[in-house]
Design a protein around this motif. Structure first.
Motif, PDB file in Angstrom:
ATOM      1  N   ALA A  15       0.771  -1.257  -0.044  1.00  0.00           N
ATOM      2  CA  ALA A  15       0.205  -0.083   0.081  1.00  0.00           C
ATOM      3  C   ALA A  15       0.845   1.200  -0.081  1.00  0.00           C
ATOM      4  N   PRO A  16       0.642   2.127  -0.874  1.00  0.00           N
ATOM      5  CA  PRO A  16       1.424   3.503  -0.821  1.00  0.00           C
ATOM      6  C   PRO A  16       1.320   4.202   0.422  1.00  0.00           C
ATOM      7  N   ASN A  17       2.327   4.746   0.795  1.00  0.00           N
ATOM      8  CA  ASN A  17       2.352   5.842   1.999  1.00  0.00           C
ATOM      9  C   ASN A  17       2.671   7.003   1.260  1.00  0.00           C
ATOM     10  N   ARG A  18       1.625   7.913   1.420  1.00  0.00           N
ATOM     11  CA  ARG A  18       1.724   9.485   1.067  1.00  0.00           C
ATOM     12  C   ARG A  18       1.658  10.240   1.977  1.00  0.00           C
ATOM     13  N   ARG A  19       2.234   9.924   3.267  1.00  0.00           N
ATOM     14  CA  ARG A  19       2.142  10.713   4.737  1.00  0.00           C
ATOM     15  C   ARG A  19       3.114  12.000   4.451  1.00  0.00           C
ATOM     16  N   ARG A  20       4.294  11.680   3.646  1.00  0.00           N
ATOM     17  CA  ARG A  20       5.243  12.669   3.745  1.00  0.00           C
ATOM     18  C   ARG A  20       5.388  13.257   2.037  1.00  0.00           C
ATOM     19  N   GLY A  21       4.503  12.914   1.282  1.00  0.00           N
ATOM     20  CA  GLY A  21       4.525  13.345   0.017  1.00  0.00           C
ATOM     21  C   GLY A  21       4.849  12.200  -1.080  1.00  0.00           C
ATOM     22  N   GLY A  22       4.395  12.459  -2.202  1.00  0.00           N
ATOM     23  CA  GLY A  22       4.724  11.473  -3.303  1.00  0.00           C
ATOM     24  C   GLY A  22       4.042  10.059  -2.869  1.00  0.00           C
ATOM     25  N   ASP A  23       4.830   8.850  -3.408  1.00  0.00           N
ATOM     26  CA  ASP A  23       4.129   7.603  -3.349  1.00  0.00           C
ATOM     27  C   ASP A  23       5.281   6.597  -2.680  1.00  0.00           C
ATOM     28  N   ILE A  24       5.372   6.373  -1.429  1.00  0.00           N
ATOM     29  CA  ILE A  24       6.465   5.792  -1.063  1.00  0.00           C
ATOM     30  C   ILE A  24       6.126   4.230  -0.657  1.00  0.00           C
ATOM     31  N   ARG A  25       6.827   3.059  -0.801  1.00  0.00           N
ATOM     32  CA  ARG A  25       6.384   1.709  -0.531  1.00  0.00           C
ATOM     33  C   ARG A  25       7.794   1.006  -0.187  1.00  0.00           C
ATOM     34  N   VAL A  26       7.559   0.596   1.204  1.00  0.00           N
ATOM     35  CA  VAL A  26       8.688  -0.200   1.890  1.00  0.00           C
ATOM     36  C   VAL A  26       8.394  -1.526   1.239  1.00  0.00           C
ATOM     37  N   MET A  27       9.462  -2.163   0.754  1.00  0.00           N
ATOM     38  CA  MET A  27       9.045  -3.569   0.140  1.00  0.00           C
ATOM     39  C   MET A  27       9.842  -4.569   1.207  1.00  0.00           C
ATOM     40  N   LEU A  28      11.044  -4.384   1.266  1.00  0.00           N
ATOM     41  CA  LEU A  28      11.868  -5.451   1.960  1.00  0.00           C
ATOM     42  C   LEU A  28      12.174  -4.837   3.485  1.00  0.00           C
ATOM     43  N   SER A  29      11.815  -5.310   4.411  1.00  0.00           N
ATOM     44  CA  SER A  29      11.936  -4.901   5.968  1.00  0.00           C
ATOM     45  C   SER A  29      11.977  -5.823   6.937  1.00  0.00           C
ATOM     46  N   PRO A  30      12.042  -5.435   8.293  1.00  0.00           N
ATOM     47  CA  PRO A  30      11.776  -6.523   9.260  1.00  0.00           C
ATOM     48  C   PRO A  30      10.517  -7.338   9.317  1.00  0.00           C
ATOM     49  N   LYS A  31       9.686  -6.466   9.099  1.00  0.00           N
ATOM     50  CA  LYS A  31       8.044  -7.024   8.878  1.00  0.00           C
ATOM     51  C   LYS A  31       7.943  -7.821   7.559  1.00  0.00           C
ATOM     52  N   THR A  32       8.305  -7.622   6.696  1.00  0.00           N
ATOM     53  CA  THR A  32       8.185  -8.309   5.197  1.00  0.00           C
ATOM     54  C   THR A  32       9.027  -9.419   5.020  1.00  0.00           C
ATOM     55  N   ALA A  33      10.196  -9.055   5.456  1.00  0.00           N
ATOM     56  CA  ALA A  33      11.311 -10.101   4.980  1.00  0.00           C
ATOM     57  C   ALA A  33      11.904 -10.737   5.958  1.00  0.00           C
ATOM     58  N   GLY A  34      12.111 -10.250   7.386  1.00  0.00           N
ATOM     59  CA  GLY A  34      12.923 -10.496   8.512  1.00  0.00           C
ATOM     60  C   GLY A  34      14.168  -9.763   8.357  1.00  0.00           C
ATOM     61  N   ALA A  35      14.348  -8.804   7.764  1.00  0.00           N
ATOM     62  CA  ALA A  35      15.736  -7.815   7.404  1.00  0.00           C
ATOM     63  C   ALA A  35      16.191  -7.757   9.146  1.00  0.00           C
ATOM     64  N   THR A  36      17.276  -7.599   9.359  1.00  0.00           N
ATOM     65  CA  THR A  36      18.082  -7.373  10.354  1.00  0.00           C
ATOM     66  C   THR A  36      18.805  -6.051  10.437  1.00  0.00           C
ATOM     67  N   SER A  37      19.137  -5.524   9.100  1.00  0.00           N
ATOM     68  CA  SER A  37      20.200  -4.669   9.230  1.00  0.00           C
ATOM     69  C   SER A  37      19.814  -3.265   8.214  1.00  0.00           C
ATOM     70  N   GLY A  38      18.452  -3.473   7.843  1.00  0.00           N
ATOM     71  CA  GLY A  38      17.828  -2.058   7.215  1.00  0.00           C
ATOM     72  C   GLY A  38      16.769  -2.357   6.446  1.00  0.00           C
ATOM     73  N   PHE A  39      16.350  -1.512   5.588  1.00  0.00           N
ATOM     74  CA  PHE A  39      15.108  -1.795   4.843  1.00  0.00           C
ATOM     75  C   PHE A  39      15.239  -1.070   3.300  1.00  0.00           C
ATOM     76  N   MET A  40      14.376  -1.554   2.342  1.00  0.00           N
ATOM     77  CA  MET A  40      14.497  -1.099   1.176  1.00  0.00           C
ATOM     78  C   MET A  40      13.230  -0.948   0.514  1.00  0.00           C
ATOM     79  N   GLY A  41      12.935  -0.080  -0.530  1.00  0.00           N
ATOM     80  CA  GLY A  41      11.766   0.292  -1.227  1.00  0.00           C
ATOM     81  C   GLY A  41      11.937   1.106  -2.394  1.00  0.00           C
ATOM     82  N   VAL A  42      10.831   1.472  -2.879  1.00  0.00           N
ATOM     83  CA  VAL A  42      10.704   2.182  -4.037  1.00  0.00           C
ATOM     84  C   VAL A  42       9.995   3.680  -3.787  1.00  0.00           C
ATOM     85  N   ALA A  43      10.130   4.600  -4.504  1.00  0.00           N
ATOM     86  CA  ALA A  43       9.390   6.028  -4.295  1.00  0.00           C
ATOM     87  C   ALA A  43       9.142   6.565  -5.614  1.00  0.00           C
ATOM     88  N   HIS A  44       8.108   7.135  -5.725  1.00  0.00           N
ATOM     89  CA  HIS A  44       7.749   7.998  -6.906  1.00  0.00           C
ATOM     90  C   HIS A  44       7.331   9.306  -6.568  1.00  0.00           C
TER      91      HIS A  44
END
Length: 164
Positions: A15-44
């Protein structure tokens, strides 16, 4: 050979996060992929849109521009323009604001590392936020694969995959 469980997440399932402007999508994170060192996503960002000024007290932010053109204002006095294929590392604690001042949509990949001790400590806004409306919890996504649940749309948000 050990069976390693991997998680694949598609941007249109987040789901897009527009809270701070644009369209931000956190894709790989502790919640989605069990990441322990950071998180990655795309923004438009559409032409004229920006992400409000903020900083990350615990993380460096890596930006890679895929399409369009953006200007990154660092500490309110250093302007860096990114073109497709260019990347920028924003140091920990540096205030930054990303704006699309071009004529076409801009698409970025971002990564933050290391993680803050708690998600709510990872991002500090430093300018008034003109954006309103419901938004999903950052880092919430729906992994792909057999038996994966359907994407959830946050109240007041455009369907996942749309750009408003």
């Amino acid at each position: 050979m050990t069976d390693i469980r991997l998680t694949k997440v598609a941007a249109d399932q987040v789901a897009p996060n527009r809270r701070r402007g644009g369209d931000i999508r956190v894709m790989l994170s502790p919640k989605t992929a069990g990441a322990t060192s950071g998180f990655m996503g795309v923004a438009h960002l559409r032409p004229g849109e920006h992400f409000i000024e903020h900083y990350h007290p615990y993380s460096e932010e890596f930006l890679y521009l895929v399409h369009g053109r953006v200007s990154v204002l660092i500490e309110r006095d250093q302007l860096i323009v990114l073109s497709p294929g260019e990347g920028l590392m924003v140091p920990k604690g540096a205030r930054h604001r990303v704006a699309n001042d071009g004529a076409e949509d801009a698409s970025l990949v971002f990564h933050l590392s290391p993680l803050a001790p708690r998600p709510e400590l990872g991002h500090v806004d430093t300018e008034d936020n003109p954006h309103t409306g419901a938004h999903p919890e950052v880092g919430t996504a729906h992994p792909t694969g057999p038996g994966a649940p359907a994407p959830v749309q946050a109240a007041g948000e455009a369907p996942a995959g749309s750009r408003r």
